[in-house]
Design a protein around this motif. Structure first.
Motif, PDB file in Angstrom:
ATOM      1  N   GLU A  33      28.761  -7.409  12.492  1.00  0.00           N
ATOM      2  CA  GLU A  33      30.103  -7.376  11.928  1.00  0.00           C
ATOM      3  C   GLU A  33      31.049  -8.275  12.718  1.00  0.00           C
ATOM      4  O   GLU A  33      31.903  -8.952  12.145  1.00  0.00           O
ATOM      5  N   GLU A  34      30.871  -8.344  14.021  1.00  0.00           N
ATOM      6  CA  GLU A  34      31.701  -9.213  14.848  1.00  0.00           C
ATOM      7  C   GLU A  34      31.490 -10.681  14.493  1.00  0.00           C
ATOM      8  O   GLU A  34      32.445 -11.461  14.428  1.00  0.00           O
ATOM      9  N   GLU A  35      30.251 -11.061  14.244  1.00  0.00           N
ATOM     10  CA  GLU A  35      29.950 -12.443  13.869  1.00  0.00           C
ATOM     11  C   GLU A  35      30.417 -12.741  12.443  1.00  0.00           C
ATOM     12  O   GLU A  35      30.834 -13.865  12.126  1.00  0.00           O
ATOM     13  N   PHE A  36      30.365 -11.721  11.593  1.00  0.00           N
ATOM     14  CA  PHE A  36      30.719 -11.899  10.184  1.00  0.00           C
ATOM     15  C   PHE A  36      32.231 -11.930   9.975  1.00  0.00           C
ATOM     16  O   PHE A  36      32.718 -12.550   9.017  1.00  0.00           O
ATOM     17  N   LEU A  37      32.980 -11.284  10.873  1.00  0.00           N
ATOM     18  CA  LEU A  37      34.427 -11.145  10.710  1.00  0.00           C
ATOM     19  C   LEU A  37      35.138 -12.459  10.411  1.00  0.00           C
ATOM     20  O   LEU A  37      35.841 -12.573   9.392  1.00  0.00           O
ATOM     21  N   PRO A  38      35.015 -13.512  11.236  1.00  0.00           N
ATOM     22  CA  PRO A  38      35.746 -14.756  10.935  1.00  0.00           C
ATOM     23  C   PRO A  38      35.257 -15.427   9.656  1.00  0.00           C
ATOM     24  O   PRO A  38      36.031 -16.124   8.994  1.00  0.00           O
ATOM     25  N   LEU A  39      34.001 -15.206   9.285  1.00  0.00           N
ATOM     26  CA  LEU A  39      33.460 -15.812   8.078  1.00  0.00           C
ATOM     27  C   LEU A  39      34.056 -15.167   6.826  1.00  0.00           C
ATOM     28  O   LEU A  39      34.423 -15.856   5.876  1.00  0.00           O
ATOM     29  N   ARG A  40      34.146 -13.834   6.839  1.00  0.00           N
ATOM     30  CA  ARG A  40      34.710 -13.166   5.662  1.00  0.00           C
ATOM     31  C   ARG A  40      36.219 -13.404   5.546  1.00  0.00           C
ATOM     32  O   ARG A  40      36.743 -13.540   4.435  1.00  0.00           O
ATOM     33  N   LEU A  41      36.906 -13.481   6.697  1.00  0.00           N
ATOM     34  CA  LEU A  41      38.339 -13.735   6.631  1.00  0.00           C
ATOM     35  C   LEU A  41      38.640 -15.113   6.050  1.00  0.00           C
ATOM     36  O   LEU A  41      39.653 -15.303   5.365  1.00  0.00           O
ATOM     37  N   GLN A  42      37.771 -16.077   6.311  1.00  0.00           N
ATOM     38  CA  GLN A  42      37.948 -17.407   5.725  1.00  0.00           C
ATOM     39  C   GLN A  42      37.851 -17.372   4.205  1.00  0.00           C
ATOM     40  O   GLN A  42      38.280 -18.302   3.525  1.00  0.00           O
ATOM     41  N   ASN A  43      37.291 -16.284   3.678  1.00  0.00           N
ATOM     42  CA  ASN A  43      37.142 -16.135   2.235  1.00  0.00           C
ATOM     43  C   ASN A  43      37.971 -14.984   1.679  1.00  0.00           C
ATOM     44  O   ASN A  43      37.679 -14.449   0.604  1.00  0.00           O
ATOM     45  N   GLY A  44      39.009 -14.610   2.418  1.00  0.00           N
ATOM     46  CA  GLY A  44      39.962 -13.631   1.910  1.00  0.00           C
ATOM     47  C   GLY A  44      39.453 -12.207   1.844  1.00  0.00           C
ATOM     48  O   GLY A  44      40.000 -11.396   1.084  1.00  0.00           O
ATOM     49  N   LEU A  45      38.428 -11.873   2.629  1.00  0.00           N
ATOM     50  CA  LEU A  45      37.828 -10.549   2.549  1.00  0.00           C
ATOM     51  C   LEU A  45      38.182  -9.727   3.783  1.00  0.00           C
ATOM     52  O   LEU A  45      37.844 -10.098   4.912  1.00  0.00           O
ATOM     53  N   TYR A  46      38.861  -8.611   3.570  1.00  0.00           N
ATOM     54  CA  TYR A  46      39.276  -7.697   4.633  1.00  0.00           C
ATOM     55  C   TYR A  46      38.468  -6.403   4.533  1.00  0.00           C
ATOM     56  O   TYR A  46      38.065  -5.991   3.446  1.00  0.00           O
ATOM     57  N   LEU A  47      38.295  -5.738   5.655  1.00  0.00           N
ATOM     58  CA  LEU A  47      37.700  -4.401   5.661  1.00  0.00           C
ATOM     59  C   LEU A  47      38.840  -3.411   5.842  1.00  0.00           C
ATOM     60  O   LEU A  47      39.443  -3.316   6.910  1.00  0.00           O
ATOM     61  N   GLN A  48      39.139  -2.662   4.768  1.00  0.00           N
ATOM     62  CA  GLN A  48      40.245  -1.721   4.793  1.00  0.00           C
ATOM     63  C   GLN A  48      39.747  -0.302   5.076  1.00  0.00           C
ATOM     64  O   GLN A  48      38.602  -0.104   5.489  1.00  0.00           O
ATOM     65  N   LYS A  49      40.570   0.697   4.814  1.00  0.00           N
ATOM     66  CA  LYS A  49      40.233   2.082   5.136  1.00  0.00           C
ATOM     67  C   LYS A  49      39.004   2.582   4.382  1.00  0.00           C
ATOM     68  O   LYS A  49      38.151   3.263   4.940  1.00  0.00           O
ATOM     69  N   HIS A  50      38.951   2.267   3.091  1.00  0.00           N
ATOM     70  CA  HIS A  50      37.934   2.869   2.237  1.00  0.00           C
ATOM     71  C   HIS A  50      36.879   1.883   1.759  1.00  0.00           C
ATOM     72  O   HIS A  50      35.787   2.290   1.361  1.00  0.00           O
ATOM     73  N   ALA A  51      37.202   0.620   1.744  1.00  0.00           N
ATOM     74  CA  ALA A  51      36.301  -0.387   1.179  1.00  0.00           C
ATOM     75  C   ALA A  51      36.776  -1.763   1.622  1.00  0.00           C
ATOM     76  O   ALA A  51      37.772  -1.896   2.337  1.00  0.00           O
ATOM     77  N   TYR A  52      36.065  -2.785   1.174  1.00  0.00           N
ATOM     78  CA  TYR A  52      36.541  -4.149   1.392  1.00  0.00           C
ATOM     79  C   TYR A  52      37.665  -4.450   0.412  1.00  0.00           C
ATOM     80  O   TYR A  52      37.683  -3.965  -0.729  1.00  0.00           O
ATOM     81  N   MET A  53      38.610  -5.256   0.856  1.00  0.00           N
ATOM     82  CA  MET A  53      39.684  -5.748  -0.002  1.00  0.00           C
ATOM     83  C   MET A  53      39.545  -7.259  -0.119  1.00  0.00           C
ATOM     84  O   MET A  53      39.424  -7.959   0.899  1.00  0.00           O
ATOM     85  N   LEU A  54      39.556  -7.768  -1.339  1.00  0.00           N
ATOM     86  CA  LEU A  54      39.470  -9.202  -1.584  1.00  0.00           C
ATOM     87  C   LEU A  54      40.821  -9.706  -2.067  1.00  0.00           C
ATOM     88  O   LEU A  54      41.355  -9.224  -3.074  1.00  0.00           O
ATOM     89  N   ARG A  55      41.366 -10.682  -1.346  1.00  0.00           N
ATOM     90  CA  ARG A  55      42.646 -11.295  -1.726  1.00  0.00           C
ATOM     91  C   ARG A  55      42.365 -12.643  -2.388  1.00  0.00           C
ATOM     92  O   ARG A  55      41.785 -13.541  -1.766  1.00  0.00           O
ATOM     93  N   VAL A  56      42.802 -12.792  -3.615  1.00  0.00           N
ATOM     94  CA  VAL A  56      42.566 -13.997  -4.405  1.00  0.00           C
ATOM     95  C   VAL A  56      43.832 -14.843  -4.436  1.00  0.00           C
ATOM     96  O   VAL A  56      44.936 -14.331  -4.657  1.00  0.00           O
ATOM     97  N   ALA A  57      43.686 -16.137  -4.209  1.00  0.00           N
ATOM     98  CA  ALA A  57      44.837 -17.038  -4.175  1.00  0.00           C
ATOM     99  C   ALA A  57      45.356 -17.331  -5.578  1.00  0.00           C
ATOM    100  O   ALA A  57      44.573 -17.587  -6.502  1.00  0.00           O
ATOM    101  N   ILE A  58      46.672 -17.291  -5.716  1.00  0.00           N
ATOM    102  CA  ILE A  58      47.331 -17.761  -6.942  1.00  0.00           C
ATOM    103  C   ILE A  58      48.347 -18.811  -6.486  1.00  0.00           C
ATOM    104  O   ILE A  58      49.495 -18.483  -6.164  1.00  0.00           O
ATOM    105  N   PRO A  59      47.929 -20.074  -6.388  1.00  0.00           N
ATOM    106  CA  PRO A  59      48.808 -21.106  -5.834  1.00  0.00           C
ATOM    107  C   PRO A  59      50.168 -21.147  -6.527  1.00  0.00           C
ATOM    108  O   PRO A  59      50.245 -21.188  -7.753  1.00  0.00           O
ATOM    109  N   TYR A  60      51.223 -21.112  -5.717  1.00  0.00           N
ATOM    110  CA  TYR A  60      52.622 -21.102  -6.147  1.00  0.00           C
ATOM    111  C   TYR A  60      52.860 -20.160  -7.333  1.00  0.00           C
ATOM    112  O   TYR A  60      53.729 -20.377  -8.174  1.00  0.00           O
ATOM    113  N   GLY A  61      52.042 -19.117  -7.423  1.00  0.00           N
ATOM    114  CA  GLY A  61      52.267 -18.038  -8.382  1.00  0.00           C
ATOM    115  C   GLY A  61      52.034 -18.372  -9.837  1.00  0.00           C
ATOM    116  O   GLY A  61      52.516 -17.651 -10.718  1.00  0.00           O
ATOM    117  N   THR A  62      51.279 -19.425 -10.132  1.00  0.00           N
ATOM    118  CA  THR A  62      51.066 -19.848 -11.519  1.00  0.00           C
ATOM    119  C   THR A  62      49.649 -19.527 -11.979  1.00  0.00           C
ATOM    120  O   THR A  62      48.680 -19.870 -11.308  1.00  0.00           O
TER     121      THR A  62
END
Length: 556
Positions: A33-62
């Motif tokens: 998990e320590e090795e994977f952490l920077p790799l998943r963050l580069q792809n918008g993936l967080y480990l939250q309380k209950h599950a993974y959270m994926l943040r998807v980019a919406i450039p300038y909100g369009t």
């Protein structure tokens, strides 16, 4: 809107394939998990309380309608039927299984979307206002410049490992609706007396543990130097920003430590080496990107205004909604519509179901030109609606819970997911927001109050932007219990201000009544036509403190 070219397609597809391999190695145990952490963050993936959270980019909100439908499909198939739109104009899915992420990213790539740089110490999603390109008070559409910044900063190796995350916002209208002054770099676009396009560059803004508003570092910067000047700022930050303490690593801390004059000298010196180099923009490059944002073919009819006026006169509920959620458009016969994601206790602020997303995508095609915007207030916007269609659209929005007439009012609460989801949160945000919304259900009273913003953050990271809410609420931890600190007088825009703490924090049960007393004090103290912030500036905090702390909450 902008469509991917061959470079964009290749980059996103290769990133999906790369991350698929990384996920497989994590699941097999080859990566810790320590090795994977920077790799998943580069792809918008967080480990939250209950599950993974994926943040998807919406450039300038369009968003295009097809993209919103894809997000709805992901919400239905991989999440729990909804997504959460954020103050950074992105969308988050809170219940993601790790093994599903590569398939989700592949589906996003098919509609020209990704999660690259939605996390990590890099340049994040470049933002602007939700009414870009259509606002009546706009000088020009800022999205082409935002897109140029997006292309330049995406996987730019020099700036992928900054001391801390980095946020950029643009404004090209008379009113700043993009909260420019709370960003690491803020750019105001304007023209001089000769018509030349120029930039006012702000630097060193940010909220979080140490809230600071940005300061001007450069006036009258020709647009051709947009990239080179931003690059000079980032180089100085990359060179001098602290890496030993993440709480002191943002550029705002560096600017404060050096002073704006010394920081500006460093930037100017760096810029002299690169200002006329390859980063200088050409007219041809600007026109290439601008062509992707050509305005649609508007076809307002002569009777549209009459039809709209008749609908307003014949339906008081529609008229109330239109007075709050319909915005002026630069093209006669058209308007922009805010679809509120804040129905009160029915749903958390910013949460939109898959079914609602599909409805919005349909409306964007039936009543507009297939485009949707995400506002940093966490609402959705249809930018181009004929006035004659507004009544029909309103009825459909009400039927699916997106027709609440509260844009800009007290119940249009901005809130982070808080302790219900986030592993960093000290306290819950959603129940507090819903308790306040329930306390202020009277729409007539809300409309009489007028513009009044309330922002809630579950921790000092300030994802709910509580510092710049007229009323701000911050969740704090006291010996394992959830308490809430209240600030007053914050504001966004060109007259941005940071709220001031009124005193000791409150329990969750007390907060709705505390807000009620603050609002009552404002009603008593305000002068004719005076806003909440103007009243706080004139009378100070004492009348509010006296009312709040002299009356003890009696638990229900």
């Amino acid at each position: 809107m902008y469509r991917y070219d061959d470079y964009d397609h290749a980059l996103v597809r290769e990133r999906v394939a790369q991350f698929r391999d990384q996920v497989a190695r994590r699941l097999s145990g080859e990566l810790s998990e320590e090795e994977f952490l920077p790799l998943r963050l580069q792809n918008g993936l967080y480990l939250q309380k209950h599950a993974y959270m994926l943040r998807v980019a919406i450039p300038y909100g369009t968003l295009a309608s097809a993209q919103l439908r894809a997000l709805a499909r992901i919400a239905r198939e991989y999440d729990r039927g909804y997504g959460h739109f954020t103050t950074r104009q992105n969308i988050q899915f809170n219940w993601i299984e790790l093994e599903q992420v590569p398939d989700i990213l592949e589906q996003l790539a098919e509609v020209e979307m990704h999660a690259i740089q939605t996390s990590g110490n890099c340049v994040r999603n470049v933002t602007t206002e939700a009414f870009a390109g259509v606002a009546a008070d706009e000088l020009l559409d800022p999205r082409p410049l935002a897109e140029i910044l997006r292309q330049w900063s995406t996987v730019n190796p020099e700036f992928l490992f900054l001391p801390r995350k980095f946020k950029i916002a643009l404004c090209a209208a008379e009113e700043d609706r993009a909260a420019v002054m709370m960003h690491d770099i803020g750019l105001y676009v304007y023209r001089d007396a000769t018509g030349q396009l120029l930039l006012r560059v702000m630097v060193g803004g940010g909220l979080g543990r140490t809230p600071i508003l940005s300061q001007m570092i450069r006036e009258d910067l020709p647009w051709q130097h947009l990239l080179s000047y931003v690059e000079a700022i980032l180089r100085v930050y990359n060179r001098h920003g602290r890496r030993d303490n993440k709480y002191k690593a943002r550029i705002k801390i560096l600017v404060k430590a050096l002073g704006i004059e010394a920081f500006a000298r460093e930037v100017e010196e760096e810029w002299e080496h690169i200002r006329d180099g390859e980063a200088q923009l050409t007219l041809a490059e600007l026109q290439r990107v601008v062509a992707a944002f050509d305005p649609p073919r508007y076809e307002a009819a002569a009777g549209d205004e009459l039809a709209y006026g008749s609908a307003l006169a014949g339906d008081a509920d529609f008229a109330r909604w239109a007075s709050r959620n319909v915005r002026p458009h630069k093209v006669p016969g058209y308007a922009s519509v805010v679809l509120s994601t804040k129905p009160g206790v029915a749903a958390p602020p910013g949460d939109v179901t898959a079914e609602q997303m599909e409805c919005v995508a349909d409306w964007s095609e039936r009543y507009g030109f297939g485009e949707i915007r995400v506002a940093h207030e966490q609402n959705l916007v249809l930018p181009d609606v004929r006035k004659a269609d507004l009544h029909a659209l309103w009825k459909e929005a009400c039927a699916v819970g997106l027709g609440t007439p509260n844009q800009g009012l007290l119940t249009d609460v901005i809130a982070c997911p808080g302790g219900d989801y986030c592993a960093l949160a000290n306290a819950k945000s959603i129940p507090i927001a819903q308790g306040i919304q329930q306390r202020f259900e009277d729409l007539d009273y809300l409309h009489d109050l007028g513009e009044l913003s309330l922002n809630i953050s579950g921790c000092m990271n300030a994802c709910g932007h509580h510092h710049i809410g007229n009323i701000g609420i911050l969740g704090v931890d006291k010996n394992g219990s959830e308490w809430y600190q209240v600030t007053l007088g914050g504001a966004q825009g060109k007259r941005a201000a940071l709220g001031k703490v009124i005193g000791p924090s409150f329990s969750a049960a007390e907060v709705p009544a505390v807000i009620e007393r603050i609002v009552a004090t404002y009603v008593e103290q305000r002068g004719a036509g005076e806003s909440f912030v103007e009243t706080v500036e004139r009378v100070g905090l004492e009348p509010f403190k006296a009312r709040v702390y002299q009356q003890a909450e009696v638990p229900a």
